[in-house]
Motif scaffolding. Structure first.
Motif, PDB file in Angstrom:
ATOM      1  N   LEU A  70      34.137  37.196  39.942  1.00 38.61           N
ATOM      2  CA  LEU A  70      34.470  35.825  39.542  1.00 38.61           C
ATOM      3  C   LEU A  70      34.012  35.545  38.114  1.00 38.61           C
ATOM      4  O   LEU A  70      34.768  34.989  37.313  1.00 38.61           O
ATOM      5  CB  LEU A  70      33.846  34.815  40.510  1.00 38.61           C
ATOM      6  CG  LEU A  70      34.072  33.342  40.172  1.00 38.61           C
ATOM      7  CD1 LEU A  70      35.563  33.002  40.171  1.00 38.61           C
ATOM      8  CD2 LEU A  70      33.295  32.457  41.130  1.00 38.61           C
ATOM      9  N   ILE A  71      32.811  35.947  37.786  1.00 32.97           N
ATOM     10  CA  ILE A  71      32.299  35.748  36.424  1.00 32.97           C
ATOM     11  C   ILE A  71      33.183  36.479  35.412  1.00 32.97           C
ATOM     12  O   ILE A  71      33.510  35.940  34.349  1.00 32.97           O
ATOM     13  CB  ILE A  71      30.829  36.199  36.312  1.00 32.97           C
ATOM     14  CG1 ILE A  71      29.934  35.235  37.094  1.00 32.97           C
ATOM     15  CG2 ILE A  71      30.379  36.297  34.861  1.00 32.97           C
ATOM     16  CD1 ILE A  71      28.506  35.723  37.294  1.00 32.97           C
ATOM     17  N   GLY A  72      33.596  37.698  35.738  1.00 35.25           N
ATOM     18  CA  GLY A  72      34.483  38.452  34.854  1.00 35.25           C
ATOM     19  C   GLY A  72      35.827  37.758  34.667  1.00 35.25           C
ATOM     20  O   GLY A  72      36.349  37.693  33.555  1.00 35.25           O
ATOM     21  N   GLN A  73      36.355  37.224  35.748  1.00 38.88           N
ATOM     22  CA  GLN A  73      37.619  36.496  35.647  1.00 38.88           C
ATOM     23  C   GLN A  73      37.476  35.267  34.759  1.00 38.88           C
ATOM     24  O   GLN A  73      38.301  35.027  33.885  1.00 38.88           O
ATOM     25  CB  GLN A  73      38.096  36.050  37.031  1.00 38.88           C
ATOM     26  CG  GLN A  73      38.657  37.160  37.866  1.00 38.88           C
ATOM     27  CD  GLN A  73      39.107  36.651  39.207  1.00 38.88           C
ATOM     28  OE1 GLN A  73      38.400  35.912  39.890  1.00 38.88           O
ATOM     29  NE2 GLN A  73      40.307  37.039  39.600  1.00 38.88           N
ATOM     30  N   LEU A  74      36.425  34.504  34.995  1.00 41.18           N
ATOM     31  CA  LEU A  74      36.235  33.261  34.245  1.00 41.18           C
ATOM     32  C   LEU A  74      35.855  33.519  32.790  1.00 41.18           C
ATOM     33  O   LEU A  74      36.237  32.753  31.904  1.00 41.18           O
ATOM     34  CB  LEU A  74      35.165  32.396  34.916  1.00 41.18           C
ATOM     35  CG  LEU A  74      35.488  31.921  36.329  1.00 41.18           C
ATOM     36  CD1 LEU A  74      34.313  31.151  36.919  1.00 41.18           C
ATOM     37  CD2 LEU A  74      36.760  31.098  36.359  1.00 41.18           C
ATOM     38  N   GLY A  75      35.134  34.603  32.532  1.00 42.62           N
ATOM     39  CA  GLY A  75      34.659  34.868  31.184  1.00 42.62           C
ATOM     40  C   GLY A  75      35.609  35.670  30.313  1.00 42.62           C
ATOM     41  O   GLY A  75      35.600  35.525  29.086  1.00 42.62           O
ATOM     42  N   ALA A  76      36.460  36.472  30.939  1.00 41.00           N
ATOM     43  CA  ALA A  76      37.320  37.353  30.142  1.00 41.00           C
ATOM     44  C   ALA A  76      38.807  37.194  30.456  1.00 41.00           C
ATOM     45  O   ALA A  76      39.622  37.036  29.551  1.00 41.00           O
ATOM     46  CB  ALA A  76      36.907  38.811  30.353  1.00 41.00           C
ATOM     47  N   VAL A  77      39.153  37.240  31.718  1.00 47.01           N
ATOM     48  CA  VAL A  77      40.572  37.271  32.069  1.00 47.01           C
ATOM     49  C   VAL A  77      41.226  35.898  31.909  1.00 47.01           C
ATOM     50  O   VAL A  77      42.304  35.787  31.315  1.00 47.01           O
ATOM     51  CB  VAL A  77      40.778  37.812  33.502  1.00 47.01           C
ATOM     52  CG1 VAL A  77      42.256  37.941  33.813  1.00 47.01           C
ATOM     53  CG2 VAL A  77      40.079  39.150  33.681  1.00 47.01           C
ATOM     54  N   ARG A  78      40.614  34.856  32.429  1.00 52.61           N
ATOM     55  CA  ARG A  78      41.210  33.515  32.317  1.00 52.61           C
ATOM     56  C   ARG A  78      41.378  33.081  30.859  1.00 52.61           C
ATOM     57  O   ARG A  78      42.430  32.554  30.512  1.00 52.61           O
ATOM     58  CB  ARG A  78      40.394  32.482  33.099  1.00 52.61           C
ATOM     59  CG  ARG A  78      40.483  32.626  34.596  1.00 52.61           C
ATOM     60  CD  ARG A  78      41.723  32.038  35.201  1.00 52.61           C
ATOM     61  NE  ARG A  78      41.682  30.599  34.988  1.00 52.61           N
ATOM     62  CZ  ARG A  78      42.729  29.862  34.667  1.00 52.61           C
ATOM     63  NH1 ARG A  78      43.908  30.405  34.556  1.00 52.61           N
ATOM     64  NH2 ARG A  78      42.619  28.577  34.481  1.00 52.61           N
ATOM     65  N   PRO A  79      40.381  33.314  29.979  1.00 53.23           N
ATOM     66  CA  PRO A  79      40.624  32.962  28.567  1.00 53.23           C
ATOM     67  C   PRO A  79      41.814  33.720  27.973  1.00 53.23           C
ATOM     68  O   PRO A  79      42.587  33.144  27.203  1.00 53.23           O
ATOM     69  CB  PRO A  79      39.315  33.330  27.873  1.00 53.23           C
ATOM     70  CG  PRO A  79      38.275  33.207  28.948  1.00 53.23           C
ATOM     71  CD  PRO A  79      38.971  33.684  30.197  1.00 53.23           C
ATOM     72  N   TYR A 106      44.299  40.211  36.213  1.00 50.55           N
ATOM     73  CA  TYR A 106      43.930  39.096  37.091  1.00 50.55           C
ATOM     74  C   TYR A 106      44.338  39.394  38.532  1.00 50.55           C
ATOM     75  O   TYR A 106      43.553  39.164  39.458  1.00 50.55           O
ATOM     76  CB  TYR A 106      44.575  37.795  36.606  1.00 50.55           C
ATOM     77  CG  TYR A 106      43.930  36.575  37.228  1.00 50.55           C
ATOM     78  CD1 TYR A 106      42.732  36.075  36.728  1.00 50.55           C
ATOM     79  CD2 TYR A 106      44.495  35.933  38.319  1.00 50.55           C
ATOM     80  CE1 TYR A 106      42.127  34.974  37.291  1.00 50.55           C
ATOM     81  CE2 TYR A 106      43.900  34.829  38.883  1.00 50.55           C
ATOM     82  CZ  TYR A 106      42.724  34.348  38.370  1.00 50.55           C
ATOM     83  OH  TYR A 106      42.119  33.263  38.939  1.00 50.55           O
ATOM     84  N   ILE A 107      45.525  39.941  38.742  1.00 48.01           N
ATOM     85  CA  ILE A 107      45.977  40.287  40.093  1.00 48.01           C
ATOM     86  C   ILE A 107      45.057  41.343  40.701  1.00 48.01           C
ATOM     87  O   ILE A 107      44.682  41.257  41.875  1.00 48.01           O
ATOM     88  CB  ILE A 107      47.438  40.765  40.075  1.00 48.01           C
ATOM     89  CG1 ILE A 107      48.365  39.588  39.736  1.00 48.01           C
ATOM     90  CG2 ILE A 107      47.834  41.397  41.408  1.00 48.01           C
ATOM     91  CD1 ILE A 107      49.781  39.995  39.376  1.00 48.01           C
ATOM     92  N   ALA A 108      44.667  42.324  39.903  1.00 49.36           N
ATOM     93  CA  ALA A 108      43.760  43.366  40.395  1.00 49.36           C
ATOM     94  C   ALA A 108      42.408  42.785  40.778  1.00 49.36           C
ATOM     95  O   ALA A 108      41.861  43.108  41.842  1.00 49.36           O
ATOM     96  CB  ALA A 108      43.589  44.457  39.339  1.00 49.36           C
ATOM     97  N   THR A 109      41.864  41.916  39.925  1.00 49.98           N
ATOM     98  CA  THR A 109      40.558  41.332  40.250  1.00 49.98           C
ATOM     99  C   THR A 109      40.661  40.383  41.444  1.00 49.98           C
ATOM    100  O   THR A 109      39.738  40.320  42.257  1.00 49.98           O
ATOM    101  CB  THR A 109      39.939  40.606  39.032  1.00 49.98           C
ATOM    102  OG1 THR A 109      40.834  39.598  38.560  1.00 49.98           O
ATOM    103  CG2 THR A 109      39.594  41.587  37.925  1.00 49.98           C
TER     104      THR A 109
END
Length: 127
Positions: A70-79, A106-109
């Motif tokens: 979740l942190i990776g998604q919010l910190g890297a992928v979502r931006p 994003y789909i993978a995570t």
């Protein structure tokens, strides 16, 4: 929530009659912002439960993996997805932009997160 939003709502909204790319992207931003906020609150609850409950190693590791994803998604992928959305919205109508790899990441995570949460739920109930 992740299954319903990421794997159902996100792709289907663009097939609804009258939903243009800008409208779909605007809806997506709102929906994913709400999802991410709910995920943050739930992740905080999981962290507190792990600290207070002192579960076994497997539950602790799975909870940690879910939070890290979740942190990776919010910190890297979502931006990265937000920047892509900004480019799409700023492009002239009809312009073709190259596909974004961030969507695949994003789909993978999201897939990893769903599998980890499923395993975490099974271990918690069985344990």
């Amino acid at each position: 929530m992740v299954l319903a939003i990421s794997f159902l709502e996100a792709p289907l909204k663009f097939r609804a009659p009258g939903v243009t790319i800008p409208i779909g992207l605007g809806i997506g931003r709102l929906v994913f912002r709400a999802l991410n906020l709910a995920e943050i609150v739930l992740a905080a609850g999981v962290v507190v439960a792990v600290v207070v409950g002192q579960p076994g190693v497997a539950v602790t590791v799975l909870a940690a993996v879910a939070v890290v994803v979740l942190i990776g998604q919010l910190g890297a992928v979502r931006p990265a997805l937000n920047r892509r959305t900004d480019r799409v919205l700023a492009a002239p109508e009809g312009a073709e932009l190259p596909r974004s790899r961030a969507h695949f990441v994003y789909i993978a995570t999201e897939t990893v997160k769903v599998l980890v949460l499923l395993a975490l739920g099974i271990l918690t109930v069985a344990g």
